[in-house]
Design a protein around this motif. Structure first.
Motif, short mmCIF file in Angstrom:
data_model
loop_
_atom_site.label_atom_id
_atom_site.label_comp_id
_atom_site.label_asym_id
_atom_site.label_seq_id
_atom_site.Cartn_x
_atom_site.Cartn_y
_atom_site.Cartn_z
N PHE A 1 -12.59 -2.16 4.41
CA PHE A 1 -12.17 -2.70 3.10
C PHE A 1 -12.92 -4.01 2.86
O PHE A 1 -12.34 -5.09 3.00
CB PHE A 1 -10.66 -2.97 3.09
CG PHE A 1 -9.80 -1.75 3.27
CD1 PHE A 1 -9.71 -0.79 2.27
CD2 PHE A 1 -9.06 -1.55 4.43
CE1 PHE A 1 -8.89 0.34 2.43
CE2 PHE A 1 -8.25 -0.44 4.60
CZ PHE A 1 -8.17 0.52 3.59
N PRO B 1 -8.86 7.09 5.17
CA PRO B 1 -8.22 6.00 4.45
C PRO B 1 -8.70 5.93 2.98
O PRO B 1 -9.83 6.30 2.69
CB PRO B 1 -8.66 4.74 5.21
CG PRO B 1 -9.31 5.20 6.45
CD PRO B 1 -9.66 6.64 6.32
N THR C 1 -3.80 3.95 3.66
CA THR C 1 -4.78 2.90 3.97
C THR C 1 -5.01 2.70 5.47
O THR C 1 -5.84 1.88 5.86
CB THR C 1 -4.28 1.58 3.37
OG1 THR C 1 -2.90 1.48 3.71
CG2 THR C 1 -4.45 1.53 1.88
N ALA D 1 -2.41 -1.81 5.68
CA ALA D 1 -2.82 -0.60 6.41
C ALA D 1 -1.69 0.10 7.15
O ALA D 1 -1.91 0.84 8.11
CB ALA D 1 -3.97 -0.91 7.38
N ASP E 1 0.82 -1.22 0.00
CA ASP E 1 0.00 0.00 0.00
C ASP E 1 0.85 1.26 0.00
O ASP E 1 0.42 2.30 -0.49
CB ASP E 1 -1.04 0.01 1.13
CG ASP E 1 -0.48 -0.49 2.46
OD1 ASP E 1 0.67 -0.94 2.48
OD2 ASP E 1 -1.21 -0.43 3.46
N ASN F 1 -2.39 -5.00 0.92
CA ASN F 1 -2.79 -3.90 1.80
C ASN F 1 -2.71 -4.36 3.25
O ASN F 1 -3.47 -5.22 3.68
CB ASN F 1 -4.22 -3.48 1.43
CG ASN F 1 -4.75 -2.38 2.33
OD1 ASN F 1 -4.07 -1.91 3.24
ND2 ASN F 1 -5.99 -1.96 2.06
N ARG G 1 -9.60 3.88 -0.37
CA ARG G 1 -9.99 2.57 -0.91
C ARG G 1 -9.62 2.55 -2.39
O ARG G 1 -10.40 2.98 -3.24
CB ARG G 1 -11.49 2.34 -0.76
CG ARG G 1 -12.00 2.21 0.68
CD ARG G 1 -13.49 1.85 0.64
NE ARG G 1 -14.09 1.85 1.94
CZ ARG G 1 -14.76 2.89 2.48
NH1 ARG G 1 -14.86 4.02 1.81
NH2 ARG G 1 -15.31 2.77 3.67
#
Lengths: 392, 245
Positions: free
Chosen positions: B236, B157, B135, B123, B94, B121, B159
């Motif tokens: 997500f 965040p 993220t 985060a 990410d 991903n 997407r």
């Protein structure tokens, strides 16, 4: 009263920034700088500073944000390394062209490819022509001291230029050293409040930064940048004088170590200068007149002063921790230009060492001095430019 | 006895050096299994990102190219155009895809490049030690948001898969997770589909894989999986976002 601490180079510089408490800070992680700005983020979270942090998505955006904040009239910092500095390249010219005194510690690291995270000077040397003032630091103490002085230099009303403060990645950024911190109030007082010069959002006098200037005045604009750079040396020395009064630590345009009566000398930047000073001491004990010159101000480069400092030497080796492939090392090219103006010049050789964090050992320094001694005694120059410490 | 389980040929015989509980080893393996299954090991070229998976080339037993941070989609575009018979994928985190390289992924998608993108991903910025990523969830603690991400001033965040789903050039978009056996099987199916779509000339595919980072989340591997299900999957959601194949 100074406080004696044991900290890493990154921690020391983060603390210097805390003591200055700038208005805006662009934050984006890159090894080995990451932990400096991370520490700064925790100062912000803990309410130790009033800085507005911008967690951006790349270094290109970080420098862009700094440019905006600085043009708006803020005291602005960011920090980076390697690829991050490379990605900022476009914006670096804009920051200096717009005369914005942004302060940026650069934790020196090798450039890709191949990918390497360790210390060498390729990143900052690649940015030497961007119009930024560059100050280089041997150790954590110097990085701390130089960061504090950088604000006074860059923000000086006759200068108004961005400043990079360089230190070696990992070797300095991640090593714990004994350091002396100044008092918070002393640093605040030394740096002084930020003074605006032509800020945006002054509705009485609206202005534009970085407009289109073509063949009519661009040339003159660039000459003005050259001229302001010529004033930097004096400001650096004035600021160093004030800093010495405060800290007892002396700074100049460069450090001359046992150079006055030296026959042979090494010119070398940053942490490897420390290693080389030990070699100089050992050679002096043996009766060899060895000396060292460690540049501090690389942009603008103090040509005349350096030529003067090296004038009595017979042979000099400039050691570069980066290379201009197909040319000489960047530091060599500067020293060579400085010496060319002299009638009697020492013999000059160039060694490339320590790329991508390759260890630089005292034995490498000894080898270089031995070669210089032979050249000084009338021996031939074997190779003007040579890599040392190469695995065969 | 019949051997029913082995290391994929597309993985080198070296142990993974990712952190315990990290999703990269698992995702590497899924990609390697798909490459074996489709018989494309000799014509696949992967692009390694900057981030923890920068070491992907140490594990994949086929050609890999290391791109600068965020640039894999542009590099993949060029590789595919010069070598249309090869199967080109980028493997990006990410930090690589959703931060420094956002423009590359959007434009590769807009051009409808016939490549497969595997977007991991977790985060956070893993390799640099857990700083806030685009993220990062609201409230999530990172080293640059020690009190938790707040929409002001840190923003919301991103997407990326939903963002890309509005782009006409995109053929296949799916978000999967690797937090349970069922999800791992679904993830493998999505990876295979992304390869097959490229091999049949259907165009741009991106599979987003939610992946645990116990080290930077400060959780045990088990608790990380739980956090993925309870927190990450809310923001997500897994599932198919677009299939124009």
């Amino acid at each position: 009263m100074a406080k004696v601490v044991a900290v890493t180079g990154n921690e020391a510089v983060a603390n210097a920034l805390r003591q200055v408490n700038p208005d805006v800070c662009g934050i984006y992680p890159i090894t080995p700088q990451t932990d400096m700005m991370q520490r700064y983020a925790s100062f912000i979270s803990n309410g130790k500073v009033d800085t507005e942090a911008i967690l951006v998505e790349s270094e290109h955006s970080s420098m862009s944000a700094c440019i905006g904040a600085s043009a708006a009239g803020g005291r602005v910092v960011t920090a980076t390394s390697s690829q991050g500095l490379a990605l900022m390249w476009e914006m670096l010219h804009i920051a200096s062209g717009d005369r914005l005194p942004i302060i940026m510690p650069v934790v020196n690291r090798a450039l890709s490819a191949p990918l390497n995270i360790h210390g060498d000077h390729s990143d900052a040397m690649g940015a030497r022509d961007t119009g930024w003032i560059q100050i280089w630091s041997e150790n954590g103490q110097e990085a701390y001291d130089n960061t504090i002085q950088a604000f006074r230099i860059g923000e000086h009303m006759d200068i108004r230029l961005p400043v990079m403060v360089c230190m070696d990645g990992f070797i300095i950024s991640h090593s714990i050293e004994r350091l002396e911190y100044l008092e918070d109030a002393a640093v605040k007082d030394f740096v002084g409040p930020f003074k605006n010069l032509f800020p945006l959002l002054d509705l009485e006098k609206p202005k534009s930064y970085g407009p289109l200037i073509l063949t009519d005045l661009y040339h003159e604009y660039k000459r003005a940048q050259h001229e302001v750079m010529m004033k930097v040396k004096d400001v650096v020395l004035d600021v160093a004088k004030d800093f010495e009064k405060l800290s007892g630590r002396k700074y100049g345009l460069f450090e001359a170590y046992r150079l006055e009566d030296a026959d042979i000398a090494v010119v070398i930047l940053n942490s490897a200068a420390g290693t080389t000073k030990d070699v100089v001491d050992e050679l002096r004990d043996k009766g060899v007149k060895a000396g060292l010159l460690k540049p501090r101000l690389f942009r603008p480069f103090p040509y005349e002063e350096m030529a003067e400092a090296l004038k009595n030497t017979k042979a000099v080796c400039v050691m570069d921790r980066s290379d201009s492939f197909g040319g000489y090392g960047p530091l060599f090219m500067e020293v060579s230009s400085a010496l060319y103006q002299m009638k009697n010049r020492p013999a000059l050789i160039n060694k490339i060492y320590g790329l991508g964090g390759r260890d630089y050992l005292p034995s490498h320094g000894e080898m270089v001095f031995n070669e210089l001694a032979e050249i000084a005694a009338g021996g031939k120059i074997r190779a003007c430019k040579e890599y040392i410490g190469v695995r065969e | 006895m019949k051997k029913i389980f082995d290391r994929p040929k597309s993985l080198k015989r070296v142990p993974f050096r990712y952190c315990p509980g990290c999703g990269h080893s698992l995702i590497h393996r899924l990609i390697a299994e798909c490459v074996d299954m489709l018989g494309i090991r000799e014509r696949v070229v992967g692009i390694a990102p900057v981030g923890c998976a920068v070491f992907a080339y140490d594990y994949f037993n086929f050609d890999m190219l290391e791109a600068a941070h965020g640039r894999p989609p542009a590099v993949a575009t060029a590789l595919k155009r010069v070598m249309p018979d090869r199967v080109i994928f980028s493997y990006q985190g990410d930090g690589d895809l959703a931060a420094i390289g956002t423009s590359e992924i959007i434009h590769a998608a807009a051009r409808g490049e016939n490549i497969s993108v595997f977007f991991v991903n977790n985060a956070t910025y893993g390799m640099t030690g857990g700083q806030m990523a685009p993220t990062t969830l609201i409230g999530q603690r990172t080293t640059t948001t020690p009190r938790g991400r707040s929409s002001r001033p840190d923003g919301y965040p991103l997407r990326v898969a939903e963002l890309l789903s509005t782009i006409e050039g995109v053929t296949y978009l799916e978000r999967v997770s690797v937090d349970s056996h069922r999800d791992v099987i679904a993830a493998k199916r999505a990876i295979e589909k992304a390869f097959v779509y490229q091999m049949t000339g259907k165009g741009f595919s991106l599979v987003e894989l939610l992946s645990p980072c116990p080290t930077d989340w400060g959780l045990s591997p088990n608790a990380s999986l739980r956090w993925m299900r309870e927190q990450m999957a809310h923001f997500f959601p897994t599932g198919l976002l677009k299939d124009a194949g």
